[in-house]
Design an enzyme around this catalytic site. Structure first.
Site, PDB file in Angstrom:
ATOM      1  N   GLU A   1       0.800  -1.218   0.000  1.00 39.04           N
ATOM      2  CA  GLU A   1       0.000   0.000   0.000  1.00 39.04           C
ATOM      3  C   GLU A   1       0.839   1.278   0.000  1.00 39.04           C
ATOM      4  OE1 GLU A   1      -2.513  -0.610   3.393  1.00 39.04           O
ATOM      5  OE2 GLU A   1      -4.089  -1.561   2.209  1.00 39.04           O
TER       6      GLU A   1
ATOM      7  N   GLU B   1       6.711 -21.967   7.745  1.00 41.75           N
ATOM      8  CA  GLU B   1       7.194 -21.128   8.842  1.00 41.75           C
ATOM      9  C   GLU B   1       8.217 -21.837   9.727  1.00 41.75           C
ATOM     10  OE1 GLU B   1       4.376 -21.419  12.642  1.00 41.75           O
ATOM     11  OE2 GLU B   1       3.383 -20.459  10.943  1.00 41.75           O
TER      12      GLU B   1
END
Length: 271
Positions: free
Chosen positions: A81, A112
Site C-alpha cells: 500500500e 514457517e
C-alpha cells in the site's frame, strides 16, 4: 528461557457456540476496544524503531517485513500500500511471507518452520546493512522469523519485531523489539484477531510516520500518491484546486501534465 505465552491463554469467554449473533459481535468488539490502549503503551518502542528506519532510508536503505501466516500477510499488505499512497517505488518497502506469494492466499505447509529460509529470501534482494528488517509474529516463536533476524544481526543489519508475547524468542533477538500485550483472544489462540489488529495498527503507524518524515506528505495531503484510478485523479485535482485556487479543469490538466500533485503545485510556484 521460559516465557508466558499470552497469545495461547484461554479466552475470557466460554460457550461461544451458545451466544447469539449480537452477543458474539458485542463481545468481539469489547475485546477489540482494548487493542488501541495496548498499542498506546508501546509508542516509545515504535518511536525508537521509526527513528532508526528514517535514518537508514535517508541513506538509501530499505524496509523489509518478514512473517508467516497472518503476520506475513499483514506485512505484505502494508508494503504493497505504500507505493500508491506515498509514491515510493515498490523496492523501498518490501513484504516477504514464508512460503512465497502462494502463501498470501493459501497456507503453505511447514513454511514457517524453516529457520534458514527467511534470510535466503532476503538475499534475493541483495540486502545490506543499510536496510532494516522487521520480523512479525504474534507468538514470537516462529522459526522462519527468528532465524531471519538472527542472520540479519550477524550481518549488522538493523532488526525490529512486532510480537504479542513479551520475553519470547523473537522479542529477545530483535535489536528494536515491540511487544504489544493484547491478552487472550476471543477464540483461544486465534491470533488473527486482537493480535492481528495490533500488528496492523503498528505497521500503519510505522510506515505512515516514516513516509511523513521522509517528506511524502504536504500538510496532511498525499501529494506523491500514484494516479492509478479516476477517484485518485479527482482527489488530486481537488488538492491542486485547494492549494492554487485554479478551477477544476485547469487543476486536472496540471495534474495530468505534471504527473503528481506535488509537481503540479510546484509548477505553480507554491511550495
Amino acid at each position: 528461557m521460559a516465557f508466558n505465552k499470552i497469545t495461547e491463554q484461554d479466552s475470557h469467554y466460554n460457550h461461544l457456540e451458545k451466544m447469539s449473533p449480537r452477543e458474539l459481535l458485542s463481545s468481539i468488539n469489547e475485546q477489540d476496544q482494548t487493542v488501541a490502549i495496548a498499542v498506546e503503551k508501546v509508542i516509545p518502542l515504535i518511536e525508537s524503531l521509526v527513528i532508526e528506519i528514517v535514518s537508514k532510508m535517508k541513506t538509501g536503505g530499505r524496509l523489509f517485513y518478514i512473517g508467516a501466516g497472518t503476520s506475513g500477510r499483514l506485512g505484505v499488505l502494508d508494503a504493497s500500500e505504500c507505493p500508491p499512497t506515498f509514491g515510493v517505488s515498490y523496492d523501498k518497502i518490501i513484504g516477504i511471507i514464508a512460503g512465497g506469494d502462494t502463501a498470501i492466499r493459501k497456507a503453505v505447509e511447514n513454511a514457517e518452520d524453516d529457520e534458514k529460509q527467511a534470510f535466503k529470501d532476503l538475499e534475493n534482494y541483495q540486502i545490506t546493512n543499510k536496510d532494516v528488517v522487521i520480523g512479525i509474529a504474534a507468538s514470537g516463536t516462529t522459526p522462519y522469523v527468528i532465524g531471519g533476524l538472527e542472520s540479519c544481526n550477524k550481518m549488522g543489519i538493523t532488526t525490529g519485531c512486532i510480537t504479542c508475547n513479551p520475553g519470547s524468542p523473537l522479542d529477545q533477538v530483535a535489536t528494536h523489539p515491540i511487544a504489544v500485550i493484547v491478552g487472550p483472544e476471543f477464540i483461544t489462540g486465534s491470533s488473527r484477531m486482537k493480535a492481528g489488529t495490533a500488528q496492523k495498527m503498528i505497521l500503519n503507524m510505522i510506515s505512515t510516520s516514516v513516509m511523513i518524515q521522509l517528506g511524502h506528505i504536504k500538510g496532511n495531503k498525499m501529494v506523491d500518491m500514484q494516479l492509478s484510478n479516476d477517484k485518485l485523479v479527482d482527489r488530486g485535482t481537488r488538492m491542486i484546486m485547494e492549494a492554487t485556487g485554479v478551477n477544476y479543469e485547469i487543476a486536472r490538466k496540471l495534474l495530468i501534465d505534471h504527473g503528481s500533485v506535488r509537481n503540479a503545485i510546484e509548477h505553480q510556484g507554491i511550495c
